[in-house]
Scaffold this motif. Structure first.
Motif, PDB file in Angstrom:
ATOM      1  N   LEU A  16       0.827  -1.212   0.000  1.00 65.19           N
ATOM      2  CA  LEU A  16       0.000   0.000   0.000  1.00 65.19           C
ATOM      3  C   LEU A  16       0.862   1.263   0.000  1.00 65.19           C
ATOM      4  O   LEU A  16       0.490   2.270  -0.610  1.00 65.19           O
ATOM      5  N   VAL A  17       2.009   1.213   0.679  1.00 62.60           N
ATOM      6  CA  VAL A  17       2.918   2.372   0.663  1.00 62.60           C
ATOM      7  C   VAL A  17       3.421   2.629  -0.752  1.00 62.60           C
ATOM      8  O   VAL A  17       3.481   3.776  -1.213  1.00 62.60           O
ATOM      9  N   VAL A  18       3.767   1.555  -1.459  1.00 58.70           N
ATOM     10  CA  VAL A  18       4.242   1.677  -2.838  1.00 58.70           C
ATOM     11  C   VAL A  18       3.163   2.295  -3.728  1.00 58.70           C
ATOM     12  O   VAL A  18       3.431   3.180  -4.545  1.00 58.70           O
ATOM     13  N   ILE A  19       1.929   1.827  -3.575  1.00 57.37           N
ATOM     14  CA  ILE A  19       0.831   2.351  -4.387  1.00 57.37           C
ATOM     15  C   ILE A  19       0.560   3.811  -4.042  1.00 57.37           C
ATOM     16  O   ILE A  19       0.377   4.656  -4.931  1.00 57.37           O
ATOM     17  N   ALA A  20       0.538   4.114  -2.745  1.00 55.02           N
ATOM     18  CA  ALA A  20       0.287   5.500  -2.320  1.00 55.02           C
ATOM     19  C   ALA A  20       1.375   6.433  -2.838  1.00 55.02           C
ATOM     20  O   ALA A  20       1.101   7.567  -3.240  1.00 55.02           O
ATOM     21  N   ASN A  21       2.611   5.954  -2.858  1.00 57.21           N
ATOM     22  CA  ASN A  21       3.721   6.759  -3.383  1.00 57.21           C
ATOM     23  C   ASN A  21       3.508   7.061  -4.861  1.00 57.21           C
ATOM     24  O   ASN A  21       3.723   8.191  -5.318  1.00 57.21           O
ATOM     25  N   ALA A  22       3.082   6.041  -5.612  1.00 57.05           N
ATOM     26  CA  ALA A  22       2.839   6.243  -7.041  1.00 57.05           C
ATOM     27  C   ALA A  22       1.672   7.187  -7.296  1.00 57.05           C
ATOM     28  O   ALA A  22       1.667   7.964  -8.256  1.00 57.05           O
ATOM     29  N   MET A  23       0.694   7.163  -6.399  1.00 50.44           N
ATOM     30  CA  MET A  23      -0.497   8.005  -6.587  1.00 50.44           C
ATOM     31  C   MET A  23      -0.183   9.490  -6.435  1.00 50.44           C
ATOM     32  O   MET A  23      -0.992  10.339  -6.825  1.00 50.44           O
ATOM     33  N   ARG A  24       1.008   9.804  -5.909  1.00 47.89           N
ATOM     34  CA  ARG A  24       1.404  11.218  -5.836  1.00 47.89           C
ATOM     35  C   ARG A  24       1.506  11.829  -7.225  1.00 47.89           C
ATOM     36  O   ARG A  24       1.387  13.038  -7.399  1.00 47.89           O
ATOM     37  N   LEU A  25       1.727  10.964  -8.225  1.00 48.81           N
ATOM     38  CA  LEU A  25       1.815  11.453  -9.600  1.00 48.81           C
ATOM     39  C   LEU A  25       0.493  12.011 -10.100  1.00 48.81           C
ATOM     40  O   LEU A  25       0.461  12.804 -11.045  1.00 48.81           O
ATOM     41  N   LEU A  26      -0.610  11.582  -9.489  1.00 49.72           N
ATOM     42  CA  LEU A  26      -1.920  12.042  -9.936  1.00 49.72           C
ATOM     43  C   LEU A  26      -2.205  13.473  -9.500  1.00 49.72           C
ATOM     44  O   LEU A  26      -3.110  14.116 -10.037  1.00 49.72           O
ATOM     45  N   ARG A  27      -1.425  13.961  -8.524  1.00 47.26           N
ATOM     46  CA  ARG A  27      -1.607  15.344  -8.092  1.00 47.26           C
ATOM     47  C   ARG A  27      -0.914  16.273  -9.066  1.00 47.26           C
ATOM     48  O   ARG A  27       0.172  15.988  -9.560  1.00 47.26           O
ATOM     49  N   LYS A  28      -1.516  17.396  -9.324  1.00 45.18           N
ATOM     50  CA  LYS A  28      -0.926  18.370 -10.240  1.00 45.18           C
ATOM     51  C   LYS A  28       0.143  19.167  -9.497  1.00 45.18           C
ATOM     52  O   LYS A  28      -0.129  19.768  -8.467  1.00 45.18           O
ATOM     53  N   PRO A  29       1.387  19.182  -9.999  1.00 45.11           N
ATOM     54  CA  PRO A  29       2.454  19.950  -9.347  1.00 45.11           C
ATOM     55  C   PRO A  29       2.145  21.441  -9.365  1.00 45.11           C
ATOM     56  O   PRO A  29       1.374  21.926 -10.188  1.00 45.11           O
ATOM     57  N   ARG A  30       2.780  22.165  -8.447  1.00 45.88           N
ATOM     58  CA  ARG A  30       2.553  23.613  -8.383  1.00 45.88           C
ATOM     59  C   ARG A  30       2.923  24.307  -9.684  1.00 45.88           C
ATOM     60  O   ARG A  30       2.302  25.278 -10.082  1.00 45.88           O
ATOM     61  N   SER A  31       3.972  23.784 -10.349  1.00 47.37           N
ATOM     62  CA  SER A  31       4.416  24.414 -11.590  1.00 47.37           C
ATOM     63  C   SER A  31       3.349  24.349 -12.664  1.00 47.37           C
ATOM     64  O   SER A  31       3.251  25.220 -13.521  1.00 47.37           O
ATOM     65  N   GLU A  32       2.481  23.300 -12.609  1.00 49.32           N
ATOM     66  CA  GLU A  32       1.398  23.199 -13.571  1.00 49.32           C
ATOM     67  C   GLU A  32       0.220  24.043 -13.152  1.00 49.32           C
ATOM     68  O   GLU A  32      -0.526  24.551 -13.978  1.00 49.32           O
ATOM     69  N   SER A  33       0.032  24.205 -11.849  1.00 49.22           N
ATOM     70  CA  SER A  33      -1.108  24.963 -11.352  1.00 49.22           C
ATOM     71  C   SER A  33      -0.902  26.449 -11.511  1.00 49.22           C
ATOM     72  O   SER A  33      -1.839  27.215 -11.661  1.00 49.22           O
ATOM     73  N   ALA A  34       0.368  26.891 -11.445  1.00 51.17           N
ATOM     74  CA  ALA A  34       0.657  28.316 -11.526  1.00 51.17           C
ATOM     75  C   ALA A  34       0.374  28.853 -12.910  1.00 51.17           C
ATOM     76  O   ALA A  34       0.510  28.150 -13.905  1.00 51.17           O
ATOM     77  N   PRO A  35      -0.015  30.122 -13.008  1.00 50.60           N
ATOM     78  CA  PRO A  35      -0.238  30.708 -14.328  1.00 50.60           C
ATOM     79  C   PRO A  35       1.029  30.669 -15.146  1.00 50.60           C
ATOM     80  O   PRO A  35       2.128  30.827 -14.630  1.00 50.60           O
ATOM     81  N   GLN A  36       0.892  30.431 -16.435  1.00 51.82           N
ATOM     82  CA  GLN A  36       2.052  30.360 -17.299  1.00 51.82           C
ATOM     83  C   GLN A  36       2.653  31.739 -17.491  1.00 51.82           C
ATOM     84  O   GLN A  36       1.979  32.678 -17.872  1.00 51.82           O
ATOM     85  N   ALA A  37       3.941  31.827 -17.197  1.00 50.97           N
ATOM     86  CA  ALA A  37       4.619  33.123 -17.242  1.00 50.97           C
ATOM     87  C   ALA A  37       5.147  33.401 -18.639  1.00 50.97           C
ATOM     88  O   ALA A  37       6.327  33.515 -18.879  1.00 50.97           O
ATOM     89  N   THR A  38       4.245  33.446 -19.600  1.00 53.14           N
ATOM     90  CA  THR A  38       4.658  33.711 -20.964  1.00 53.14           C
ATOM     91  C   THR A  38       4.216  35.096 -21.360  1.00 53.14           C
ATOM     92  O   THR A  38       3.080  35.491 -21.147  1.00 53.14           O
ATOM     93  N   SER A  39       5.123  35.827 -21.919  1.00 47.91           N
ATOM     94  CA  SER A  39       4.801  37.173 -22.335  1.00 47.91           C
ATOM     95  C   SER A  39       4.492  37.205 -23.802  1.00 47.91           C
ATOM     96  O   SER A  39       4.979  36.392 -24.578  1.00 47.91           O
ATOM     97  N   LYS A  40       3.671  38.131 -24.186  1.00 48.08           N
ATOM     98  CA  LYS A  40       3.314  38.293 -25.590  1.00 48.08           C
ATOM     99  C   LYS A  40       4.554  38.765 -26.334  1.00 48.08           C
ATOM    100  O   LYS A  40       5.051  39.855 -26.124  1.00 48.08           O
ATOM    101  N   ARG A  41       5.098  37.901 -27.184  1.00 45.21           N
ATOM    102  CA  ARG A  41       6.352  38.216 -27.862  1.00 45.21           C
ATOM    103  C   ARG A  41       6.075  38.431 -29.338  1.00 45.21           C
ATOM    104  O   ARG A  41       5.760  37.505 -30.065  1.00 45.21           O
ATOM    105  N   GLU A  42       6.189  39.648 -29.789  1.00 48.18           N
ATOM    106  CA  GLU A  42       5.955  39.946 -31.191  1.00 48.18           C
ATOM    107  C   GLU A  42       7.233  39.708 -31.967  1.00 48.18           C
ATOM    108  O   GLU A  42       8.308  40.155 -31.595  1.00 48.18           O
ATOM    109  N   SER A  43       7.147  38.989 -33.040  1.00 45.54           N
ATOM    110  CA  SER A  43       8.315  38.720 -33.867  1.00 45.54           C
ATOM    111  C   SER A  43       8.726  39.964 -34.638  1.00 45.54           C
ATOM    112  O   SER A  43       7.905  40.639 -35.233  1.00 45.54           O
TER     113      SER A  43
END
Length: 672
Positions: free
Chosen positions: A635-662
């Motif tokens: 069960l510890v092994v399974i619970a450890n793997a289930m951490r992958l199902l949580r969305k990391p903070r880096s995915e939850s945070a707004p994307q820091a992309t700026s409007k870049r005009e070519s």
């Protein structure tokens, strides 16, 4: 099936009833003897002198209840062990079966019941948590639409989604699921495509736009021409791919499976030798239980299922465990320019009339007309903006050109109404003996330095002008390169057929580490092979057509914007369903986290077995305690793997992309 039948066939029936029988056995024993001592005095007849006849019968009933609990919990385990033996496989079920049967023979009824009960409840919990790790697949299946509203004989008819016919008009109203893949023929609306691309922001749809089954209307009203139904929809292909991927084995898992084939018989031999040397049957049976490699066997597949499921939920399709494991090792990423770093929608930006040609009577319109006439027979993507601009200005090509000769890496030579027209670079003109025009080369270099793709136009023996086409750099291209480096990628390389100056301009704007320009498809293959010879694990991102050789050679082939493309979904090692470049570093980061958890799980499983074995030989670890700890480690092994199902903070945070005009694309076509 009624409620009772469903309950009996459920995964929890056996462990619950077995547990109740064990509790009932303790209760009978307590009432008869005033104390619970099943482990030290497992045979009621040994204590017959200390109890009256009524007490002896009660202890016999208590033991019978323990045996019943062991038989109920162990029946399916024994059947599974026998089936495995018929195929020549010695598995965990056999270890538990032998241990439980041996415990009953020597009178350790409590140990037999405890071992089988704990193993049964472990199986139930394992199944429940594994279902949880497959939740992403369940969510994909859940978004599949059940019904559709179609136009038949001018009337709206609601039918099951599976009964929609190809070519029918489907109505998509606010809040409804899109039941088919199709093309919007009328109306406007906002569609939530999170189930396909992983992007939560609704996309505006209007005439000629593509929509996909399983997406949801968040406003508006659309009439959609059905072009993909049932199993031919993008959603169905994704579900099929995820099912296959979650069952596919990684190299580490294959090794563990082979290891367990030798490990399990090895445990049985160890238990037999220990029993013969010590004469302690209980020790031998305990070793069988302690040595179960359950957590080791489950450690890899549970992580793969969770990792691939997490990726699918985010619009990233990974072909299987082997590719997930390889993706964690990616150290170099090769990207095509057009359609990957740029939008893939080039526009004509400049039409320059050369001074010598102007003196001979050529003007901007004539240069555009000759260029469009030459490109009318070309399949190159840069031909389209030239032809469209000529058509908009009323000088588009009529009919088709005569002889068309493409010159790879240089341009095209055509016959237009008996006149030879060339459009391409300086080497093309030199190859066909066109007199060098210093201004043409200078203008071409200036435009290329700005990130535009220049093409010199020559009519008969004279260069008359230069046309330039440019593509908008994607807003998130620079951020993608930055995040790839943060994810552990050492080198990001651009492979393009465009000129060196254009490539350098794009590379400077995006932070690319290395640039290879003026490449033919086979040159891209050589560039990927060179990176591999340098010791890199290479991912190649391309469109799968011109880049097919390089994609096949790379360790991981990545298809961008694969939504709706059956070929990309089925053939790419990683398919990014949307056009979001940031999904690439996200995929690599997820692969690294998955492999890290796989290693953690293997360590947990091995350490648990070693500690328990030491506890058995040093004393203090019984059969039931060993099984309890063993199931806990699973069960510890399974619970450890289930951490992958949580969305990391880096995915939850707004994307820091700026409007870049070519800087390479100008707002209007200029004339000199």
């Amino acid at each position: 099936m009624n409620t009772l039948q469903r309950w009996v066939s459920s995964k929890w029936f056996v462990p619950i009833v077995s547990g109740l029988l064990i509790l009932l056995s303790f209760g009978v024993q307590y009432i008869a003897g005033g104390a619970l001592n099943p482990v030290l005095s497992p045979k009621w007849w040994l204590d017959a002198g200390a109890h009256d006849t009524h007490g002896g019968v009660a202890f016999m009933l208590s033991d019978l209840l323990m045996i019943a609990a062991a038989v109920l919990a162990g029946y399916r385990i024994l059947v599974s062990a026998i089936r495995a033996l018929t195929t020549g496989f010695i598995g965990i079920d056999l270890l538990v079966s032998v241990a439980a049967i041996g415990a009953i023979i020597i009178g350790n009824f409590w140990e037999a019941a405890a071992v089988t009960f704990l193993f049964a409840i472990g199986h139930a919990l394992e199944a429940a948590t594994l279902n949880k790790t497959r939740s992403a697949l369940a969510e994909l299946v859940a978004v599949a639409p059940d019904s559709a509203v179609v136009l038949r004989d001018g009337e709206q008819v609601e039918v099951p989604a599976a009964q929609v016919r190809m070519g029918e008009i489907v109505l998509v109203k606010n809040g409804a699921k899109v039941p088919v893949d199709g093309q919007v023929v009328s109306g406007t609306g906002a569609i939530d495509e999170a189930s396909i691309t992983g992007e939560s922001i609704p996309v505006e749809k209007s005439k000629s736009d593509q929509v996909y089954a399983g997406t949801v209307s968040r406003g508006g009203f659309l009439q959609v021409l059905a072009t993909g139904i049932g199993a031919d929809t993008t959603l169905a292909r994704i579900i099929h791919r995820v099912e296959e991927a979650q069952d596919a084995k990684a190299k580490t898992q294959t090794f563990i499976d082979q290891f367990s084939r030798w490990y399990t018989p090895g445990v049985m031999v160890l238990a037999l030798i220990a029993g013969l040397i010590t004469g302690d049957v209980v020790l031998a049976l305990t070793l069988l239980v302690i040595g179960c490699p359950g957590a080791l066997v489950i450690s890899i597949p549970v992580a793969i299922v969770a990792g691939i499921g997490r990726a699918a939920r985010n619009g990233i399709l990974i072909k299987g465990g082997e590719y997930l494991e390889t993706s964690a090792k990616i150290s170099a990423v090769a990207v095509d320019k057009t359609g990957t770093l740029t939008e893939g929608r080039p526009q004509l930006t400049d039409i320059v009339v050369l001074d010598a040609a102007r003196e001979a009577g050529f003007d901007r319109t004539q240069v555009l007309r000759w260029a469009a006439a030459a490109e009318a027979g070309s399949e190159h993507p840069l031909a389209r903006p030239i032809i469209e601009t000529a058509q908009d200005e009323g000088v588009g090509p009529e009919g088709i050109p005569g002889e068309v000769t493409p010159v790879p890496g240089k341009g095209i030579v055509t016959d237009v109404d008996g006149t030879r027209v060339l459009i391409g670079n300086v080497p093309l003109l030199e190859q066909y003996g066109i007199e060098r025009d210093a201004q043409a080369g200078r203008v071409a270099n200036e435009l290329a330095a700005e990130g535009e793709t220049p093409m010199i136009v020559a009519v008969e023996e004279r260069a008359v002008g230069v046309v330039a086409v440019a593509d908008q750099i994607r807003e998130d291209a620079a951020e993608m390169v930055k995040r790839l480096h943060e994810a552990g990628v050492e080198k990001v390389v651009m492979l393009t057929g465009d000129t060196q100056l254009v490539a350098e301009a794009i590379g400077k704007a995006t932070g690319i580490d290395e640039i290879h320009a003026s490449l033919l498809p086979e040159d891209k293959l050589d560039a990927v092979a060179k990176l591999q010879r340098e010791g890199h694990t290479v991912a190649m991102v391309g469109d799968g057509v011109n880049d097919a050789p390089a994609l096949a050679t790379a360790d991981i082939g990545v298809a961008m914007g694969a939504a709706g493309s059956a070929v990309a979904v089925e053939t790419a090692d990683i398919a990014l369903m949307g056009d979001n470049l940031l999904k690439l570093p996200e995929a690599i980061g997820l692969a690294k986290r998955t492999v890290s958890i796989m290693r953690q799980n293997i360590a947990i499983a091995l350490i648990t077995v070693v500690v328990l074995l030491a506890g058995v030989f040093l004393g203090g670890v019984t059969m039931s305690i060993g099984m309890l700890v063993h199931e806990g480690s699973v069960l510890v092994v399974i619970a450890n793997a289930m951490r992958l199902l949580r969305k990391p903070r880096s995915e939850s945070a707004p994307q820091a992309t700026s409007k870049r005009e070519s800087t390479s694309v100008r707002d209007s076509v200029t004339t000199q």
